[in-house]
Write a protein that holds these residues in place. Structure first.
Motif, PDB file in Angstrom:
ATOM      1  N   PRO A 131     118.749 151.284  25.887  1.00 48.61           N
ATOM      2  CA  PRO A 131     117.789 151.996  25.039  1.00 48.61           C
ATOM      3  C   PRO A 131     117.248 153.228  25.772  1.00 48.61           C
ATOM      4  CG  PRO A 131     117.314 149.640  25.087  1.00 48.61           C
ATOM      5  CD  PRO A 131     118.330 149.892  26.150  1.00 48.61           C
ATOM      6  N   MET A 132     117.185 154.347  25.053  1.00 51.60           N
ATOM      7  CA  MET A 132     116.731 155.590  25.663  1.00 51.60           C
ATOM      8  C   MET A 132     115.227 155.798  25.500  1.00 51.60           C
ATOM      9  SD  MET A 132     119.632 156.448  26.741  1.00 51.60           S
ATOM     10  CE  MET A 132     119.261 158.069  27.416  1.00 51.60           C
ATOM     11  N   MET A 188     114.239 152.610  20.488  1.00 54.55           N
ATOM     12  CA  MET A 188     115.536 151.948  20.624  1.00 54.55           C
ATOM     13  C   MET A 188     115.423 150.519  21.136  1.00 54.55           C
ATOM     14  SD  MET A 188     118.191 154.845  21.958  1.00 54.55           S
ATOM     15  CE  MET A 188     118.320 156.427  21.140  1.00 54.55           C
ATOM     16  N   MET A 189     114.236 150.099  21.570  1.00 55.12           N
ATOM     17  CA  MET A 189     114.063 148.695  21.907  1.00 55.12           C
ATOM     18  C   MET A 189     114.255 147.828  20.661  1.00 55.12           C
ATOM     19  SD  MET A 189     113.597 148.465  25.159  1.00 55.12           S
ATOM     20  CE  MET A 189     112.880 146.840  25.429  1.00 55.12           C
ATOM     21  N   SER A 248     121.348 144.545  18.204  1.00 58.04           N
ATOM     22  CA  SER A 248     121.436 143.340  19.014  1.00 58.04           C
ATOM     23  C   SER A 248     120.219 142.446  18.753  1.00 58.04           C
ATOM     24  CB  SER A 248     121.549 143.727  20.495  1.00 58.04           C
ATOM     25  OG  SER A 248     122.804 144.330  20.757  1.00 58.04           O
ATOM     26  N   ASP A 249     120.116 141.369  19.490  1.00 50.42           N
ATOM     27  CA  ASP A 249     119.053 140.379  19.273  1.00 50.42           C
ATOM     28  C   ASP A 249     117.770 140.845  19.962  1.00 50.42           C
ATOM     29  OD1 ASP A 249     117.765 138.058  18.503  1.00 50.42           O
ATOM     30  OD2 ASP A 249     118.565 136.868  20.161  1.00 50.42           O
ATOM     31  N   ASP A 307     123.331 140.027  23.028  1.00 46.07           N
ATOM     32  CA  ASP A 307     122.544 140.839  23.946  1.00 46.07           C
ATOM     33  C   ASP A 307     121.180 141.167  23.353  1.00 46.07           C
ATOM     34  OD1 ASP A 307     124.586 140.960  25.921  1.00 46.07           O
ATOM     35  OD2 ASP A 307     125.633 142.440  24.693  1.00 46.07           O
ATOM     36  N   SER A 308     120.275 141.658  24.205  1.00 45.40           N
ATOM     37  CA  SER A 308     118.925 141.997  23.772  1.00 45.40           C
ATOM     38  C   SER A 308     118.403 143.163  24.596  1.00 45.40           C
ATOM     39  CB  SER A 308     117.987 140.802  23.928  1.00 45.40           C
ATOM     40  OG  SER A 308     116.640 141.187  23.696  1.00 45.40           O
ATOM     41  N   SER A 309     117.636 144.039  23.926  1.00 50.58           N
ATOM     42  CA  SER A 309     117.011 145.151  24.647  1.00 50.58           C
ATOM     43  C   SER A 309     115.938 144.680  25.618  1.00 50.58           C
ATOM     44  CB  SER A 309     116.400 146.131  23.647  1.00 50.58           C
ATOM     45  OG  SER A 309     115.379 145.504  22.883  1.00 50.58           O
TER      46      SER A 309
END
Length: 264
Positions: free
Chosen positions: A168-169, A173-174, A205-206, A226-228
């Protein structure tokens, strides 16, 4: 036998899929308007301008599944969007109809619903609220896909892709982040499903917090792994400052929602 066409294979997401899908199907045909690396085992490489209907039909011919990632991936002038995203997507569906391709994965975008507020949980039935001409073109693609399913039986899964980057940028994006591993597993689920009809899936993603609910398309069997959250303590995430009244913070589309009209 599974023969798959990947449009936009020379773009960032196309290159990700070219690598991650290698060897998964009997044929992976790769098309783009730009030059690409030579074909490897199980691949074909064709140069194709999506605005050229004959070239698109030749690229689609013989494939049963189309992964339609091609076109402009950011905001641009109407003329550019018209040729690459609107006319190009129409050409893909017409080619699918004429060659009897059975299924399309349409790379839609979160910018098709970008003017929903962040506190609104969206599912597959959410109203289209595009935040840009680019988002309008993705909404067009979804409606076109619905038409081609209802009238001709061509199945489509519209994937409203969030933010598919290495990490995430920013804090937005989270919520919207989609890992390349989760994107690949979603694509494989769409190709492998016995039936998809017409469906809308949010490509994320999750993550926590979540803005999007995929329960209506749980029949695909896709489960992001995957997850942020893994990036929650990155300095650029922790130290970001935000204004709650900024349209880029208020709306799910972020900077696209806050930006002025591209033609001005």
């Amino acid at each position: 036998m599974t023969r798959v066409l990947l449009t936009g294979a020379g773009g960032e997401l196309g290159r990700v899929l070219r690598q991650s899908l290698a060897g998964s199907y009997d044929l992976l045909r790769l098309s783009d308007v730009s030059d690409m690396d030579p074909a490897g085992p199980g691949e074909e490489v064709v140069r194709c301008d999506l605005a050229d209907a004959e070239a698109v039909q030749a690229a689609v011919d013989g494939c049963d599944t189309i992964l339609h990632l091609g076109g402009m991936s950011v905001e641009s002038t109407f003329e550019i969007i018209l040729n690459s995203n609107i006319r190009g997507t129409y050409n893909v569906y017409e080619a699918a109809r004429k060659t009897r391709a059975r299924r399309v994965l349409f790379a839609s975008s979160n910018h098709a619903i970008g003017f929903h507020t962040r506190e609104t949980l969206l599912d597959a039935s959410a109203e289209l609220r595009p935040d840009s001409i680019y988002g309008v073109s993705k909404g067009f693609g979804e409606i076109l896909a619905r038409y081609y399913f209802d009238k001709f039986g061509i199945e489509t899964v519209c994937v409203r892709i969030g933010s598919c980057f290495e990490m995430p940028m920013n804090r937005r994006m989270m919520s919207t982040w989609l890992s390349s591993r989760d994107f690949t597993s979603l694509v494989k689920s769409v190709v492998a499903a016995d039936r998809v009809g017409f469906a809308v899936v949010y490509g994320a993603s999750d993550n926590e917090p979540q803005w999007w609910d995929n329960r209506q398309t749980a029949f695909l069997g896709w489960r992001p792994l995957d997850s942020s959250a893994a990036f929650s303590q990155e300095p650029h995430i922790v130290n970001e400052t935000t204004d709650p009244n900024d349209p880029a913070i208020k709306f799910q589309g972020g900077g696209f929602a806050a930006a002025g009209h591209f033609e001005d």
